[in-house]
Design a protein around this motif. Sequence first.
Motif, PDB file in Angstrom:
ATOM      1  N   ASP A 494      11.655  -9.396  -8.492  1.00 22.97           N
ATOM      2  CA  ASP A 494      11.005  -9.966  -7.303  1.00 22.97           C
ATOM      3  C   ASP A 494      11.704  -9.535  -6.018  1.00 22.97           C
ATOM      4  O   ASP A 494      12.242 -10.360  -5.264  1.00 22.97           O
ATOM      5  CB  ASP A 494      10.989 -11.497  -7.389  1.00 22.97           C
ATOM      6  CG  ASP A 494       9.888 -12.000  -8.306  1.00 22.97           C
ATOM      7  OD1 ASP A 494       8.872 -11.307  -8.455  1.00 22.97           O
ATOM      8  OD2 ASP A 494      10.056 -13.096  -8.887  1.00 22.97           O
ATOM      9  N   THR A 496      10.477  -8.440  -3.174  1.00 20.08           N
ATOM     10  CA  THR A 496       9.755  -8.509  -1.893  1.00 20.08           C
ATOM     11  C   THR A 496       9.067  -9.849  -1.664  1.00 20.08           C
ATOM     12  O   THR A 496       8.106  -9.933  -0.912  1.00 20.08           O
ATOM     13  CB  THR A 496       8.694  -7.389  -1.836  1.00 20.08           C
ATOM     14  OG1 THR A 496       7.800  -7.524  -2.957  1.00 20.08           O
ATOM     15  CG2 THR A 496       9.323  -6.019  -1.855  1.00 20.08           C
ATOM     16  N   THR A 497       9.535 -10.909  -2.285  1.00 16.75           N
ATOM     17  CA  THR A 497       8.845 -12.205  -2.158  1.00 16.75           C
ATOM     18  C   THR A 497       8.950 -12.797  -0.763  1.00 16.75           C
ATOM     19  O   THR A 497       8.149 -13.669  -0.404  1.00 16.75           O
ATOM     20  CB  THR A 497       9.432 -13.213  -3.168  1.00 16.75           C
ATOM     21  OG1 THR A 497      10.864 -13.262  -2.987  1.00 16.75           O
ATOM     22  CG2 THR A 497       9.125 -12.807  -4.594  1.00 16.75           C
ATOM     23  N   GLU A 504       5.525  -5.234   2.589  1.00 18.70           N
ATOM     24  CA  GLU A 504       5.604  -5.100   1.137  1.00 18.70           C
ATOM     25  C   GLU A 504       4.922  -3.820   0.660  1.00 18.70           C
ATOM     26  O   GLU A 504       5.437  -3.111  -0.219  1.00 18.70           O
ATOM     27  CB  GLU A 504       4.960  -6.331   0.498  1.00 18.70           C
ATOM     28  CG  GLU A 504       5.125  -6.434  -0.998  1.00 18.70           C
ATOM     29  CD  GLU A 504       4.545  -7.729  -1.511  1.00 18.70           C
ATOM     30  OE1 GLU A 504       5.255  -8.450  -2.228  1.00 18.70           O
ATOM     31  OE2 GLU A 504       3.365  -8.042  -1.198  1.00 18.70           O
ATOM     32  N   THR A 524       7.732  -8.328 -11.209  1.00 14.87           N
ATOM     33  CA  THR A 524       7.144  -8.782  -9.945  1.00 14.87           C
ATOM     34  C   THR A 524       5.720  -9.268 -10.133  1.00 14.87           C
ATOM     35  O   THR A 524       5.067  -8.964 -11.149  1.00 14.87           O
ATOM     36  CB  THR A 524       7.173  -7.625  -8.934  1.00 14.87           C
ATOM     37  OG1 THR A 524       6.662  -8.067  -7.681  1.00 14.87           O
ATOM     38  CG2 THR A 524       6.329  -6.458  -9.417  1.00 14.87           C
ATOM     39  N   SER A 526       3.941  -8.839  -7.161  1.00 14.89           N
ATOM     40  CA  SER A 526       3.461  -8.203  -5.944  1.00 14.89           C
ATOM     41  C   SER A 526       2.402  -7.153  -6.262  1.00 14.89           C
ATOM     42  O   SER A 526       2.675  -6.188  -6.997  1.00 14.89           O
ATOM     43  CB  SER A 526       4.637  -7.527  -5.225  1.00 14.89           C
ATOM     44  OG  SER A 526       4.182  -6.541  -4.322  1.00 14.89           O
TER      45      SER A 526
END
Length: 566
Positions: A494, A496-497, A504, A524, A526
């Motif tokens: 994770d 880029t949360t 992102e 992830t 994302s």
Amino acid sequence: MKKPDTRRPRPGAAILRTALRRNLGAMAAGTVLMGLYQAAETAFPIALGLIVEHTMQDRDPGRLAVSVGALAVIITTVSLSWRFGMRVLQKANTTEAHRWRVRVAACGLQPVARDVDLKSGEILTIATEDADQTADIIEVVPLLVSSLVAVVVAAVALGLADLRLGLLVIVGTVAILSVLAVMSRRIGAGTQEQQARVARAGAKVADLIIGLRPLHGFGGNHAAFGSYRRVSTDAKRQAITVARVNGVYAGTALALNAVLAAAVSLTAGWLAFEGRITIGELVMAVGLAQFIMEPLKLFSEMPKYVMIARASAERMALVLNAPPVTPDGGELPEPGGSLEVDGVRHGTLQGVTFTVAAGEFVAIAAYQPRAAAELAAVLAVNVAPGAYGGAVRVGGRELGDLAVEAVRAHLLVNPYDGEIFAGTLRTNIDPSGSGRPVDAAVEASLLTDVVALHREGLDHVVRDRGANLSGGQRQRLSLARALAADTDMLVLHDPTTAVDAVTEQLIARNVAKLRRGRTTLVITSSPALLDAADRVLVLDGGVITAEDTHRNLLADDDAYCRAVAR
């Protein structure tokens, strides 16, 4: 670079023996010098007695001048022997404390078995206060011996004047030490408990600092501070108890020493009155009775310091003897190999199997956050291979057969909550100063706006835990550090949360570009990172349930679409 000594010894007594054994030279020199100091101090009242004797009986100016010259030599010896003796001992003490601090820190950085209940705040206390108090044993022994020298010299000098005076000093000293030895045991037990409670309070503070922002967010800071207050109050009460015991100990020692000095003085006075000793011997006896209180005080305090050093050494042994998560295998991973997870069962993982080929960029969409965290922990070797079912292979070799440090140099797992250190942006990205590709990592993680925002650029100061950075900036800084490591295999959990969707998207493209040809696994949810991957594995219910590209899964799998679409 020389590898740190991370061998794991021994209980507290063995730690003290090790400290004593490797400082024998310094302790021998310190003991000789401090013994000379105490002997010279003891010689001072003896010389005064002789001066009085010669002045009253011989009336010889020449002898008086020699005696005064002898006093000057004694005073010079006292000054120089103390100065150089303490210099030798304190240098050895601080050096030994440094060694143990490094050892405890090296062991504290290694993950240990879960049944060892030590938090980071406790390890900090052990690596500082306990290491220093353990090293104090190096000064205790020479001071103990030198104090004994003073008592023996005084007893012999008094015994030459009258045997009863010498026996009185010896018997009194043995009696005082016997009483204080019993009391010192209670001090040792109380001190160990006090150190444990102070360490727990330190651990609570560390936890509060880590969680301060979330605590403020949901209004839990007052309850958390109340919890710390209770732990700190326990430590305060124990400290007061120990202080009480220490006060009783010190008062008892002082009283007993005074009683012995008074007994020697009164006995000498009575013997002089009876004409059994001369006036010069009386002056010597009274002077020695007053002088002997200082070495007796030092002598009587030594058992207490030994107990404190022993208690601190026992606490250090908790860290040094803590079993590692996994034994250190002797093999090295093959460079450029694949990552294989074969039927791993751990926690919610119910038999996860997949392979990331060399040079492949694979994403795992984990529907349950706990499963994602457990998979990351297994890959990071934070879980012993024997504590989970199945196997993880790096370059065709199982993790249990590989050296842990080599695995981590080959396979880097970057957690979603990567720690940020006090220093600068540059030292956070390249902590070892090894000349890693910092600029490329900064660009790929889109940390460029943070660098451009400050005149110092990469040398911009970062506060402890990144307190002067936003959540997104801290996360991108952690990602930049992982990318700059440029390892053969990289696992991102994770990453880029905490960033916005546009950022992102750019980060996902940059990471895929920078890691092209290098084995990369991203855990992830994302959509941008999932779309950048060569293929996506779906982790649901503890097993891999689907495998395809992100776009094909979006088109064909409604559950996947609901889980990752934003």
